[in-house]
Design a protein around this motif. Structure first.
Motif, short mmCIF file in Angstrom:
data_model
loop_
_atom_site.label_atom_id
_atom_site.label_comp_id
_atom_site.label_asym_id
_atom_site.label_seq_id
_atom_site.Cartn_x
_atom_site.Cartn_y
_atom_site.Cartn_z
N GLU A 51 -7.61 5.49 -9.11
CA GLU A 51 -8.44 4.30 -8.93
C GLU A 51 -7.60 3.09 -8.54
O GLU A 51 -8.01 2.29 -7.70
N TYR A 78 -8.38 -1.22 -0.64
CA TYR A 78 -9.30 -2.35 -0.52
C TYR A 78 -8.54 -3.63 -0.19
O TYR A 78 -9.01 -4.45 0.60
N ASN A 97 -6.77 3.38 -4.94
CA ASN A 97 -7.93 2.97 -4.12
C ASN A 97 -7.97 1.46 -3.98
O ASN A 97 -8.32 0.94 -2.91
N LEU A 98 -7.64 0.76 -5.04
CA LEU A 98 -7.61 -0.70 -5.01
C LEU A 98 -6.67 -1.19 -3.90
O LEU A 98 -6.98 -2.14 -3.19
N GLU A 153 0.83 -1.20 0.00
CA GLU A 153 0.00 0.00 0.00
C GLU A 153 0.86 1.26 0.00
O GLU A 153 0.60 2.22 -0.75
N ASN A 156 -7.81 -3.65 3.41
CA ASN A 156 -9.02 -3.95 4.17
C ASN A 156 -9.29 -5.45 4.20
O ASN A 156 -9.65 -6.01 5.25
N VAL A 157 -9.13 -6.11 3.08
CA VAL A 157 -9.37 -7.55 3.00
C VAL A 157 -8.34 -8.31 3.85
O VAL A 157 -8.69 -9.21 4.63
#
Length: 104
Positions: free
Chosen positions: A86, A93, A89-90, A49, A96-97
């Motif tokens: 975008e 996510y 942003n992935l 990230e 988060n997973v």
């Protein structure tokens, strides 16, 4: 190519490198999801990230400089930055997973 917008060769190369980094992040997430928590490292997701964020910042800086130097038009610049945003942003996510898998 979208709506008459074509990336320069350098933009395409940089975006492909960025997509490759994002793909590695997704591959790590898939490994975490298919394996045991004890066999995986959550820090790696955070590292991806951070690397993705840093690269997106670099792409934005390069993009602004290129537009200022008239290397390509504003519409191309906007599409390029939108795609980079975008993809960043992935990466959020993905974190988060992975955090959910680790129960965080």
């Amino acid at each position: 190519q979208k709506a008459g917008v074509t990336f320069t060769e350098k933009q395409a190369e940089r975006m492909l490198a960025f997509m490759d980094l994002c793909d590695k992040s997704l591959a790590h997430m898939n490994a975490v999801m298919s394996g045991h928590r004890s066999d995986n490292d959550i820090q790696k997701a955070y590292d991806f990230e951070n690397d993705i964020h840093q690269m997106r910042q670099q792409l934005r800086t390069e993009n602004v400089a290129a537009v200022n130097d008239n290397k390509y038009d504003y519409a191309t610049a906007i599409l390029f930055v939108d795609l980079a945003n975008e993809l960043e942003n992935l990466s959020g996510y993905v974190v988060n997973v992975v955090e959910a898998r680790f129960g965080i």
